[in-house]
Design an enzyme around this catalytic site. Sequence first.
Site, PDB file in Angstrom:
ATOM      1  N   MET A  30       0.870  -1.168  -0.017  1.00  0.00           N
ATOM      2  CA  MET A  30       0.030   0.054   0.068  1.00  0.00           C
ATOM      3  C   MET A  30       0.745   1.228   0.055  1.00  0.00           C
ATOM      4  O   MET A  30       0.289   2.197   0.365  1.00  0.00           O
ATOM      5  CB  MET A  30      -0.720  -0.103   1.112  1.00  0.00           C
ATOM      6  CG  MET A  30      -1.830  -1.225   1.255  1.00  0.00           C
ATOM      7  SD  MET A  30      -3.611  -1.167   2.143  1.00  0.00           S
ATOM      8  CE  MET A  30      -3.029  -0.700   3.632  1.00  0.00           C
ATOM      9  N   GLY A  31       2.205   1.195  -0.235  1.00  0.00           N
ATOM     10  CA  GLY A  31       3.230   2.115  -0.579  1.00  0.00           C
ATOM     11  C   GLY A  31       3.524   2.388   0.824  1.00  0.00           C
ATOM     12  O   GLY A  31       3.595   1.922   1.850  1.00  0.00           O
ATOM     13  N   HIS A  37       9.358  -3.595   3.354  1.00  0.00           N
ATOM     14  CA  HIS A  37       8.982  -3.975   1.985  1.00  0.00           C
ATOM     15  C   HIS A  37       9.898  -3.989   0.998  1.00  0.00           C
ATOM     16  O   HIS A  37       9.923  -5.203   0.054  1.00  0.00           O
ATOM     17  CB  HIS A  37       8.150  -2.471   1.519  1.00  0.00           C
ATOM     18  CG  HIS A  37       7.083  -2.034   2.103  1.00  0.00           C
ATOM     19  ND1 HIS A  37       6.969  -0.907   2.860  1.00  0.00           N
ATOM     20  CD2 HIS A  37       5.856  -2.658   1.928  1.00  0.00           C
ATOM     21  CE1 HIS A  37       5.741  -0.844   3.455  1.00  0.00           C
ATOM     22  NE2 HIS A  37       5.003  -1.888   3.030  1.00  0.00           N
ATOM     23  N   GLY A 147       4.851  -9.901   4.059  1.00  0.00           N
ATOM     24  CA  GLY A 147       5.632  -9.995   5.155  1.00  0.00           C
ATOM     25  C   GLY A 147       4.998 -10.683   6.618  1.00  0.00           C
ATOM     26  O   GLY A 147       3.793 -10.917   6.323  1.00  0.00           O
ATOM     27  N   VAL A 176      11.116  -7.356   9.369  1.00  0.00           N
ATOM     28  CA  VAL A 176      12.272  -6.629   9.665  1.00  0.00           C
ATOM     29  C   VAL A 176      11.980  -5.519  10.655  1.00  0.00           C
ATOM     30  O   VAL A 176      10.742  -5.066  10.719  1.00  0.00           O
ATOM     31  CB  VAL A 176      12.542  -5.671   8.272  1.00  0.00           C
ATOM     32  CG1 VAL A 176      13.735  -4.975   8.509  1.00  0.00           C
ATOM     33  CG2 VAL A 176      12.920  -6.843   7.209  1.00  0.00           C
ATOM     34  N   MET A 184       9.077  -2.944  11.626  1.00  0.00           N
ATOM     35  CA  MET A 184       8.847  -1.999  10.762  1.00  0.00           C
ATOM     36  C   MET A 184       7.449  -1.799  10.396  1.00  0.00           C
ATOM     37  O   MET A 184       6.972  -2.891   9.894  1.00  0.00           O
ATOM     38  CB  MET A 184       9.858  -1.853   9.583  1.00  0.00           C
ATOM     39  CG  MET A 184      11.169  -1.612   9.941  1.00  0.00           C
ATOM     40  SD  MET A 184      12.297  -1.178   8.617  1.00  0.00           S
ATOM     41  CE  MET A 184      13.746  -0.967   9.341  1.00  0.00           C
ATOM     42  N   ARG A 187       2.703   2.324   9.495  1.00  0.00           N
ATOM     43  CA  ARG A 187       2.002   3.165  10.747  1.00  0.00           C
ATOM     44  C   ARG A 187       2.873   3.659  11.520  1.00  0.00           C
ATOM     45  O   ARG A 187       2.334   4.412  12.370  1.00  0.00           O
ATOM     46  CB  ARG A 187       0.802   2.359  11.064  1.00  0.00           C
ATOM     47  CG  ARG A 187      -0.193   2.081  10.123  1.00  0.00           C
ATOM     48  CD  ARG A 187      -1.465   1.257  10.758  1.00  0.00           C
ATOM     49  NE  ARG A 187      -2.915   1.484   9.883  1.00  0.00           N
ATOM     50  CZ  ARG A 187      -3.065   0.426   9.190  1.00  0.00           C
ATOM     51  NH1 ARG A 187      -2.517  -0.689   8.959  1.00  0.00           N
ATOM     52  NH2 ARG A 187      -4.226   0.706   8.271  1.00  0.00           N
TER      53      ARG A 187
HETATM   54  O1  PAF Z   1       0.063  -5.811   3.397  1.00  0.00           O
HETATM   55  C1  PAF Z   1      -0.328  -4.924   2.768  1.00  0.00           C
HETATM   56  O2  PAF Z   1       0.064  -3.809   2.583  1.00  0.00           O
HETATM   57  C2  PAF Z   1      -1.800  -4.883   2.245  1.00  0.00           C
HETATM   58  O3  PAF Z   1      -2.941  -5.377   3.148  1.00  0.00           O
HETATM   59  C3  PAF Z   1      -1.986  -5.701   0.754  1.00  0.00           C
HETATM   60  C4  PAF Z   1      -1.350  -7.040   1.103  1.00  0.00           C
HETATM   61  C5  PAF Z   1      -1.023  -4.980  -0.043  1.00  0.00           C
HETATM   62  C6  PAF Z   1      -3.427  -5.778   0.402  1.00  0.00           C
HETATM   63  O4  PAF Z   1      -3.685  -4.274   0.149  1.00  0.00           O
END
Ligand code: PAF
Length: 295
Positions: A30-31, A37, A147, A176, A184, A187
Amino acid sequence: MEVITDIRQMQQWADTTRARGQRIGLVPTMGYLHAGHLSLVAVARQHSDVTVASIFINPLQFGANEDLGRYPRDIERDRRLLTEAGTAFLFLPDAAAMYPEGFQTTVKVERMTRGLCGASRPTHFSGVTTVVAKLFHIVKPHVAVFGRKDFQQFVTIRRMVSDLSMDIEIIGAPIVREADGLAMSSRNAYLSGAERQAALCLSKALAAADTQVQRGEVDGLRVVAATRRVIADEPLARLDYATLADPDTLEEVSAVHGPTLLALAVYIGKTRLIDNCILDPFAKRCPLPDGRGSG
Ligand code: PAF
């Protein structure tokens, strides 16, 4: 890194790539990316010929009073980080394309989404599995990496893939952590200085439970009590849940006789954070900070 926003174009690229015999790896996000990530991208690169990351803040997985409106965003920074990490493609759809007028189909994994985070976020996991199923149909990956910090999400997606006979390998990558133990999370950006310090109670609570298990404690109530005590001692923290569960089925368990998931969710001020580890009386310690293993 090439950016694709159009669903049809992404699908055509996936078809061509598959026809060439190349293996596609997907990292859905979700960026507002962090090192956690980027570790998923590194794992995806090890298991594929070409790695795709997606960024989509999925409205379907946020409850009515949750943080959809203020979820942190920084797409330019994300693009730079993904490029540096060797991501070949970024899939960046908008909500109108993902959920057009008339959209009404959801994918729901039943039992394992009722407990743990599902108890206080009853619509969250169907939102996750619906968007992930959609992403799988669009990017057509051979392998997808998630993750283990979102352990319930990882196991739920694995269940969906198995139940619906999706031909996709699901990999769960280790948590991580910051040097001081905080897992990490995008939020973490919500936390004030004092809250950031208070948030250490999550990993400390897991460590306290692990210490009990390493000393031979098997009784679930006593192990969870050790966790609760650490959270209760932190004035800025409020426990949502601390639960022991079977790591495959997520059914609650009352004793630690083998590898057991200890999962917790804690409010630090208004921010809800999660963390977990696998307690194992027969193995080395659960992977936590201070050199005591990993999660
Ligand atoms: O873990 C996340 O960031 C989200 O829940 C995902 C897997 C990208 C689905 O929107």
